[in-house]
Design a protein around this motif. Structure first.
Motif, PDB file in Angstrom:
ATOM      1  N   THR A 219       8.600 -21.664 -39.826  1.00  0.00           N
ATOM      2  CA  THR A 219       8.938 -20.661 -40.846  1.00  0.00           C
ATOM      3  C   THR A 219       9.102 -19.275 -40.236  1.00  0.00           C
ATOM      4  OG1 THR A 219       7.644 -21.958 -42.430  1.00  0.00           O
ATOM      5  CG2 THR A 219       8.262 -19.735 -43.079  1.00  0.00           C
ATOM      6  N   ILE A 220       8.140 -18.879 -39.420  1.00  0.00           N
ATOM      7  CA  ILE A 220       8.223 -17.545 -38.796  1.00  0.00           C
ATOM      8  C   ILE A 220       9.385 -17.506 -37.797  1.00  0.00           C
ATOM      9  CG2 ILE A 220       7.034 -15.913 -37.278  1.00  0.00           C
ATOM     10  CD1 ILE A 220       4.424 -16.696 -38.641  1.00  0.00           C
ATOM     11  N   GLY A 221       9.556 -18.607 -37.041  1.00  0.00           N
ATOM     12  CA  GLY A 221      10.686 -18.665 -36.110  1.00  0.00           C
ATOM     13  C   GLY A 221      12.018 -18.565 -36.833  1.00  0.00           C
ATOM     14  N   GLY A 222      12.137 -19.262 -37.975  1.00  0.00           N
ATOM     15  CA  GLY A 222      13.371 -19.190 -38.766  1.00  0.00           C
ATOM     16  C   GLY A 222      13.618 -17.802 -39.307  1.00  0.00           C
ATOM     17  N   PHE A 223      12.534 -17.112 -39.706  1.00  0.00           N
ATOM     18  CA  PHE A 223      12.675 -15.742 -40.206  1.00  0.00           C
ATOM     19  C   PHE A 223      13.175 -14.812 -39.097  1.00  0.00           C
ATOM     20  CE2 PHE A 223      10.399 -11.612 -40.466  1.00  0.00           C
ATOM     21  CZ  PHE A 223      11.133 -11.050 -41.504  1.00  0.00           C
ATOM     22  N   LEU A 224      12.619 -14.978 -37.889  1.00  0.00           N
ATOM     23  CA  LEU A 224      13.001 -14.094 -36.781  1.00  0.00           C
ATOM     24  C   LEU A 224      14.399 -14.385 -36.251  1.00  0.00           C
ATOM     25  CD1 LEU A 224       9.639 -13.957 -34.770  1.00  0.00           C
ATOM     26  CD2 LEU A 224      10.631 -12.163 -36.202  1.00  0.00           C
ATOM     27  N   THR A 225      14.940 -15.544 -36.594  1.00  0.00           N
ATOM     28  CA  THR A 225      16.294 -15.890 -36.147  1.00  0.00           C
ATOM     29  C   THR A 225      17.306 -14.838 -36.579  1.00  0.00           C
ATOM     30  OG1 THR A 225      15.810 -18.248 -36.251  1.00  0.00           O
ATOM     31  CG2 THR A 225      18.122 -17.620 -36.310  1.00  0.00           C
ATOM     32  N   ASN A 226      17.156 -14.373 -37.804  1.00  0.00           N
ATOM     33  CA  ASN A 226      18.136 -13.434 -38.364  1.00  0.00           C
ATOM     34  C   ASN A 226      17.695 -11.980 -38.253  1.00  0.00           C
ATOM     35  OD1 ASN A 226      19.793 -15.624 -39.233  1.00  0.00           O
ATOM     36  ND2 ASN A 226      18.382 -15.940 -40.953  1.00  0.00           N
ATOM     37  N   GLN A 227      16.594 -11.737 -37.517  1.00  0.00           N
ATOM     38  CA  GLN A 227      16.123 -10.374 -37.308  1.00  0.00           C
ATOM     39  C   GLN A 227      16.518  -9.911 -35.909  1.00  0.00           C
ATOM     40  OE1 GLN A 227      14.596  -8.784 -39.912  1.00  0.00           O
ATOM     41  NE2 GLN A 227      15.043 -10.699 -41.007  1.00  0.00           N
ATOM     42  N   PRO A 228      16.596  -8.604 -35.717  1.00  0.00           N
ATOM     43  CA  PRO A 228      16.868  -8.097 -34.366  1.00  0.00           C
ATOM     44  C   PRO A 228      15.792  -8.574 -33.402  1.00  0.00           C
ATOM     45  CG  PRO A 228      17.065  -6.345 -35.994  1.00  0.00           C
ATOM     46  CD  PRO A 228      16.487  -7.512 -36.716  1.00  0.00           C
ATOM     47  N   LYS A 229      16.194  -9.085 -32.280  1.00  0.00           N
ATOM     48  CA  LYS A 229      15.230  -9.638 -31.315  1.00  0.00           C
ATOM     49  C   LYS A 229      14.752  -8.508 -30.402  1.00  0.00           C
ATOM     50  CE  LYS A 229      17.199 -14.212 -31.742  1.00  0.00           C
ATOM     51  NZ  LYS A 229      17.920 -13.828 -32.977  1.00  0.00           N
ATOM     52  N   THR A 230      13.941  -7.637 -31.015  1.00  0.00           N
ATOM     53  CA  THR A 230      13.421  -6.470 -30.299  1.00  0.00           C
ATOM     54  C   THR A 230      11.902  -6.477 -30.373  1.00  0.00           C
ATOM     55  OG1 THR A 230      13.428  -5.054 -32.266  1.00  0.00           O
ATOM     56  CG2 THR A 230      15.457  -5.146 -30.944  1.00  0.00           C
ATOM     57  N   VAL A 231      11.287  -5.803 -29.419  1.00  0.00           N
ATOM     58  CA  VAL A 231       9.820  -5.693 -29.382  1.00  0.00           C
ATOM     59  C   VAL A 231       9.316  -5.037 -30.656  1.00  0.00           C
ATOM     60  CG1 VAL A 231       7.885  -4.609 -28.178  1.00  0.00           C
ATOM     61  CG2 VAL A 231       9.783  -5.570 -26.870  1.00  0.00           C
ATOM     62  N   LEU A 232      10.003  -4.007 -31.118  1.00  0.00           N
ATOM     63  CA  LEU A 232       9.577  -3.258 -32.303  1.00  0.00           C
ATOM     64  C   LEU A 232       9.526  -4.160 -33.537  1.00  0.00           C
ATOM     65  CD1 LEU A 232       8.785  -0.436 -33.282  1.00  0.00           C
ATOM     66  CD2 LEU A 232      11.191  -0.045 -33.844  1.00  0.00           C
ATOM     67  N   GLU A 233      10.558  -4.991 -33.704  1.00  0.00           N
ATOM     68  CA  GLU A 233      10.631  -5.861 -34.877  1.00  0.00           C
ATOM     69  C   GLU A 233       9.521  -6.915 -34.848  1.00  0.00           C
ATOM     70  OE1 GLU A 233      12.229  -6.329 -38.496  1.00  0.00           O
ATOM     71  OE2 GLU A 233      13.044  -4.936 -36.997  1.00  0.00           O
ATOM     72  N   TRP A 234       9.298  -7.506 -33.689  1.00  0.00           N
ATOM     73  CA  TRP A 234       8.273  -8.545 -33.578  1.00  0.00           C
ATOM     74  C   TRP A 234       6.873  -7.939 -33.686  1.00  0.00           C
ATOM     75  CZ3 TRP A 234       9.533 -13.191 -29.910  1.00  0.00           C
ATOM     76  CH2 TRP A 234      10.776 -13.719 -30.263  1.00  0.00           C
ATOM     77  N   ARG A 235       6.707  -6.735 -33.160  1.00  0.00           N
ATOM     78  CA  ARG A 235       5.405  -6.077 -33.245  1.00  0.00           C
ATOM     79  C   ARG A 235       5.078  -5.731 -34.686  1.00  0.00           C
ATOM     80  NH1 ARG A 235       5.103  -1.461 -29.140  1.00  0.00           N
ATOM     81  NH2 ARG A 235       5.004  -3.275 -27.744  1.00  0.00           N
ATOM     82  N   LYS A 236       6.104  -5.332 -35.432  1.00  0.00           N
ATOM     83  CA  LYS A 236       5.910  -5.009 -36.845  1.00  0.00           C
ATOM     84  C   LYS A 236       5.428  -6.238 -37.615  1.00  0.00           C
ATOM     85  CE  LYS A 236       9.456  -3.094 -38.690  1.00  0.00           C
ATOM     86  NZ  LYS A 236      10.722  -2.902 -39.444  1.00  0.00           N
ATOM     87  N   LEU A 237       6.025  -7.386 -37.304  1.00  0.00           N
ATOM     88  CA  LEU A 237       5.608  -8.628 -37.959  1.00  0.00           C
ATOM     89  C   LEU A 237       4.153  -8.954 -37.626  1.00  0.00           C
ATOM     90  CD1 LEU A 237       6.245 -11.233 -39.552  1.00  0.00           C
ATOM     91  CD2 LEU A 237       6.949 -12.252 -37.384  1.00  0.00           C
ATOM     92  N   ASN A 238       3.797  -8.804 -36.358  1.00  0.00           N
ATOM     93  CA  ASN A 238       2.418  -9.092 -35.942  1.00  0.00           C
ATOM     94  C   ASN A 238       1.407  -8.201 -36.642  1.00  0.00           C
ATOM     95  OD1 ASN A 238       2.140 -11.271 -34.071  1.00  0.00           O
ATOM     96  ND2 ASN A 238       3.310 -10.089 -32.582  1.00  0.00           N
ATOM     97  N   LYS A 239       1.763  -6.930 -36.736  1.00  0.00           N
ATOM     98  CA  LYS A 239       0.828  -5.950 -37.287  1.00  0.00           C
ATOM     99  C   LYS A 239       0.640  -6.125 -38.783  1.00  0.00           C
ATOM    100  CE  LYS A 239      -0.177  -0.992 -37.195  1.00  0.00           C
ATOM    101  NZ  LYS A 239       0.299   0.343 -36.763  1.00  0.00           N
ATOM    102  N   HIS A 240       1.688  -6.541 -39.468  1.00  0.00           N
ATOM    103  CA  HIS A 240       1.630  -6.610 -40.933  1.00  0.00           C
ATOM    104  C   HIS A 240       1.807  -8.044 -41.434  1.00  0.00           C
ATOM    105  CE1 HIS A 240       1.783  -2.262 -40.904  1.00  0.00           C
ATOM    106  NE2 HIS A 240       2.903  -2.289 -40.211  1.00  0.00           N
ATOM    107  N   ILE A 241       1.261  -8.999 -40.694  1.00  0.00           N
ATOM    108  CA  ILE A 241       1.469 -10.399 -41.052  1.00  0.00           C
ATOM    109  C   ILE A 241       0.912 -10.715 -42.436  1.00  0.00           C
ATOM    110  CG2 ILE A 241      -0.677 -11.138 -39.918  1.00  0.00           C
ATOM    111  CD1 ILE A 241       2.594 -13.145 -40.072  1.00  0.00           C
ATOM    112  N   SER A 242      -0.217 -10.090 -42.798  1.00  0.00           N
ATOM    113  CA  SER A 242      -0.819 -10.357 -44.110  1.00  0.00           C
ATOM    114  C   SER A 242       0.112  -9.901 -45.227  1.00  0.00           C
ATOM    115  CB  SER A 242      -2.173  -9.651 -44.225  1.00  0.00           C
ATOM    116  OG  SER A 242      -2.788  -9.970 -45.442  1.00  0.00           O
ATOM    117  N   ALA A 243       0.665  -8.693 -45.087  1.00  0.00           N
ATOM    118  CA  ALA A 243       1.588  -8.180 -46.102  1.00  0.00           C
ATOM    119  C   ALA A 243       2.870  -8.992 -46.138  1.00  0.00           C
ATOM    120  CB  ALA A 243       1.894  -6.709 -45.821  1.00  0.00           C
TER     121      ALA A 243
END
Length: 847
Positions: A219-243
């Motif tokens: 699920t998370i991999g599928g979501f990131l497929t269509n997101q910019p593959k940047t450190v900032l984008e992935w870090r944002k997901l990690n930081k706010h995973i609960s939200a």
């Protein structure tokens, strides 16, 4: 597939697949269900997802539709009910089916399955009651038929499958497989993250949160497929995973599946599960700590003949069985197969979300939002939080807080005098806590649980401790408290008392402390002079003394005076044991005590008269045993008929020699016995311990002439499962240990640690038929070829661990050769010696 295809001849093989939500149980089973390998094996198939609440008629109706519609290999069983009806039933048939009652549907199922082989999948079975209702109303099957059950609960899986080998536990993916699945989903192809070095760190953080859970990875991999593959984008997901789990529709599947597990819990287990959100990510929560906290919070009540502790332990086991929390074992030498647990990161996020919604738990940590929280029941503070006292008071109504748990560094204002309703104060393993921080402890009159475990800068407890008349648990293990205040005897509701100082190195007696204290006054001064001058230094230079006793916290003058005048210097003058704690007279009033230790008996025999009256004791650990108090000790052991765990320890060369011979009727239910100190030979009463599960011998120095007799006695104990032979357990110039066939019939774990004087250890054919783990540690003693023989005869051995220092290559090769000759070659594992912390933790497990 092997389980499905196995023609066992069993009346009706039921295969149970269990594990936590999101593991892919349904996916796995449907993949097997639709496999071409099963083509032609079954005449009828059906796959039914069980709904909640379960309605028997609805289930039977769906089953009839699928069985009547399907023939083996022709159609998929995953078609919708409406499509099946349209394709295979006329309108009149649909109406008649809808009008059938349970009895008619049961007869219809029997008609369809008469003399036919079938494969039935029951997906997401939630309870034993539902299974019993289903199987009771199904016809007798051909023995070539199969039923496959998927469930999240272990007890349900084991109930459904009469043969335990048909219970299939689906585990999380290993790291490599998890990474492969994640990268394939993100990049739409098998990709190596080495091609994206900037993303590796954030990818590891995502994989850690997913913890091998396929649903989360996909699920998370599928979501990131269509997101910019940047450190900032992935870090944002990690930081706010609960939200993200709460708000992002693309991650809805994860929340939906995991919340389904939570929603299926009964009310009392929901509270217990949400309570776990107090603990930080990746925190191993000991069984002891959690059960005692739950009982203090009132989460469990006594039920008929079950105590509140047994009920709470049942709740914990049930959460594990339901795959809500993950079991673990911190010590392989624990009598319990499970002695700790942790929560999957994503399941923990669900718990945090729900506990926040219900104002149950508020966590203060770095980056914590300063939004007003108001009333919360449980406050958890991480030492890395940088706020001040006013910030806490602005966010939380401290007068309503029922539990305070601190992790890391303690700051004095964390423990507020406003917390008048506090029931649980848990400061386990915190740093910076010193004696004067506890001066107000006596004002928390409702306190039921107080843990200072591992707080090495605590040397003294205030007299006001006696005000805590509701206290059930007092845990001061691995502190430096050596003497309890007189008011301790007022704690009449106390159930668990755990103590023992941080000084645990067996081979370092008093010289180190003498050296540290002598820094102040010179090495040649006598002890009385040392005492006088040290007191002078206490009054004049506390900071100088603080540096010598190495305190992490910020002690005031009174703290330092306490350390020297009431702890270190009296210890040097009396040269008493530093590993136990002195308790005051009058503890016979503590009738509720079930666990007590490590108690120092060196100050006299009167304390044993008190201990003898504590007839509800189940665990007892004592040190300071000598010939003066031996007779009284043996009388106390005879009198404590409910004991399940006993640790006996004596210092010096004489040790326990002659001290244990007068025990006439040892506790019948004794399951764990630890003897530390010279005994020369086993006391005769040990052969009566038919319920003994675990035995530890350390420094017992059993003479080589008694070695064969010792092994003969121990080998006949019917329930002995764990045997630990530690340093100097046997004594002599040439000790040869031989384990004969038929002996130690129940033994599963065995440890040899620093076998000084032991020249050979041999296992004969048929010895230890159930032994699964053998741990050998010579440390820096030279081990030679032929010291261990017969490893090929240990037919159940799964793992051989070689710990310690440097071994000769020939010795290691000899071990590997023997293990390779074993019918089921066990894993060979090399590891370093255990750390002092691990040794200390294991030493404390009796309490």
């Amino acid at each position: 597939m092997k389980l499905i295809l196995n023609q066992s001849g069993e009346e009706l093989p039921v295969i149970s697949v269990w594990g936590m939500g999101g593991l892919g149980k349904t996916t796995l089973v449907i993949d097997a269900y639709q496999s071409q390998d099963l083509s032609g094996m079954f005449e009828k198939r059906a796959c039914v997802t069980l709904k909640r609440p379960f309605v028997l008629e609805e289930f039977l109706r769906t089953l009839v539709m699928q069985l009547d519609a399907e023939s083996s290999g022709r159609r998929s069983a995953m078609m919708g009910v409406e499509e099946l009806i349209k394709d295979h039933f006329g309108l009149s048939t649909r109406r008649s089916l809808a009008m059938m009652g349970a009895d008619e549907l049961i007869r219809e199922v029997a008609r369809i399955l008469q003399r036919r082989t079938c494969l039935i999948v029951l997906d997401d079975l939630s309870s034993i009651v539902v299974w019993d209702s289903i199987i009771r109303n199904l016809p007798r099957f051909e023995n070539t038929s199969r039923i496959i059950v998927t469930t999240r609960e272990e007890n349900v899986a084991r109930h459904c499958s009469s043969k335990q080998e048909n219970v299939y536990k689906l585990k999380v993916l290993q790291d490599k497989d998890a990474l492969d699945l994640f990268t394939k989903k993100v990049f739409k192809e098998t990709a190596d993250l080495d091609n994206h070095p900037e993303l590796i760190s954030e990818a590891k953080a995502i994989l850690k949160k997913c913890n091998g859970l396929p649903l989360a990875l996909v699920t998370i991999g599928g979501f990131l497929t269509n997101q910019p593959k940047t450190v900032l984008e992935w870090r944002k997901l990690n930081k706010h995973i609960s939200a993200e789990l709460e708000m992002n529709p693309e991650l809805e599947a994860i929340k939906s599946i995991l919340r389904k597990s939570y929603d299926g819990l009964p009310y009392h287990l929901k509270s217990c599960f949400l309570y776990l959100s107090i603990f930080p990510e990746d925190h191993e929560i000991s069984w002891r700590r959690l059960v005692r906290r739950w009982t203090a919070e009132g989460y469990s009540q006594e039920i008929r003949d079950k105590s509140v502790e047994e009920v709470a332990s049942g709740y914990l086991k049930e959460l594990i069985d339901r795959s809500m929390i993950l079991p673990s074992q911190q010590s392989i030498y624990s009598r319990k197969g499970i002695d700790s647990c942790h929560v999957h990161d994503l399941m923990r996020e669900i718990g945090i979300s729900k506990s926040t919604e219900e104002n149950l738990v508020f966590r203060l940590e770095e980056g914590c939002s300063s939004n007003t929280q108001g009333i919360v029941r449980h406050l958890a503070i991480n030492g890395n939080w940088k706020g001040d006292k006013s910030e806490i008071e602005s966010m939380v109504d401290l007068s309503r807080v029922r539990s305070l748990t601190i992790f890391g560094m303690v700051r004095p204002f964390f423990i507020s005098e406003k917390m008048k309703m506090l029931r649980v104060l848990d400061l386990e393993r915190t740093k910076g806590l010193v004696d004067h921080h506890l001066q107000q402890i006596g004002e928390f009159y409702h306190l039921k649980y107080l843990s200072l475990r591992g707080c090495g800068d605590i040397y003294n407890l205030p007299e006001s401790l006696g005000n805590l008349r509701q206290l059930q648990t007092l845990d001061i293990a691995f502190t430096n408290v050596m003497k309890l205040p007189k008011s301790f005897a007022k704690l009449t509701r106390l159930r668990y008392f755990c103590a023992g100082t941080v000084q645990l190195d067996e081979d370092e007696p008093y010289e180190k402390m003498v050296e540290n204290m002598s820094i102040l006054v010179g090495n040649r001064l006598c002890l009385p002079t040392l005492y006088s001058l040290a007191c002078c230094v206490v009054c004049c230079a506390p900071r100088l003394l603080k540096s010598c006793i190495d305190m992490d916290g910020e002690p005031n003058r009174h703290d330092v005076c306490t350390v020297c005048c009431y702890n270190r210097i009296p210890l040097l003058l009396t040269r008493q044991s530093i590993r136990g704690v002195q308790v005051p007279k009058g503890i016979r009033k503590l009738k509720a005590l079930q666990t007590m230790g490590l108690v120092n008996l060196a100050q006299g025999k009167k304390i044993l008269s008190d201990i003898m009256r504590l007839t509800r004791l189940r665990k007892l650990a004592v040190t300071g045993i000598c010939l003066r108090n031996a007779r009284k000790l043996c009388s106390a052991i005879d009198n404590l008929s409910n004991l399940e765990s006993l640790l006996l320890r004596a210092e010096g060369t004489i040790g326990l020699l002659g001290c244990l011979l007068l025990v006439s009727s040892p506790p019948e239910n004794l399951q764990s016995l630890k003897l530390y100190g010279t005994i020369g030979e086993l006391p005769p009463w040990i052969e009566k311990l038919h319920n003994l599960v675990k035995l530890t011998l350390r420094s017992t120095r059993i003479l080589d002439s008694n070695a064969s007799k010792t092994l003969d006695v121990l080998g006949k104990l019917p329930n002995l499962t764990i045997l630990r032979l530690l340093k100097e357990s046997f004594w002599g110039l040439e000790v040869h240990l031989s384990f004969v066939g038929g002996a130690f019939s129940s033994l599963m774990v065995m440890e040899f640690d620093r076998p000084i004087g032991i020249k050979s250890v041999g296992f004969q054919q048929g010895a230890m038929p159930k032994l699964e783990l053998l741990d050998f540690c010579a440390w820096y003693q030279e081990a030679c070829v032929g010291m261990l023989t017969g490893l090929s005869f240990l037919t159940s051995l799964k793992k051989f661990t070689l710990s310690g220092g440097t071994y000769d290559n020939d010795f290691v090769e000899d071990l590997q050769t023997q293990l390779a000759m074993n019918p089921n070659p066990p894993v060979f594992h090399r590891m370093a010696p255990p750390s002092a912390t691990i040794v200390a933790e294991e030493a404390s497990q009796s309490v």
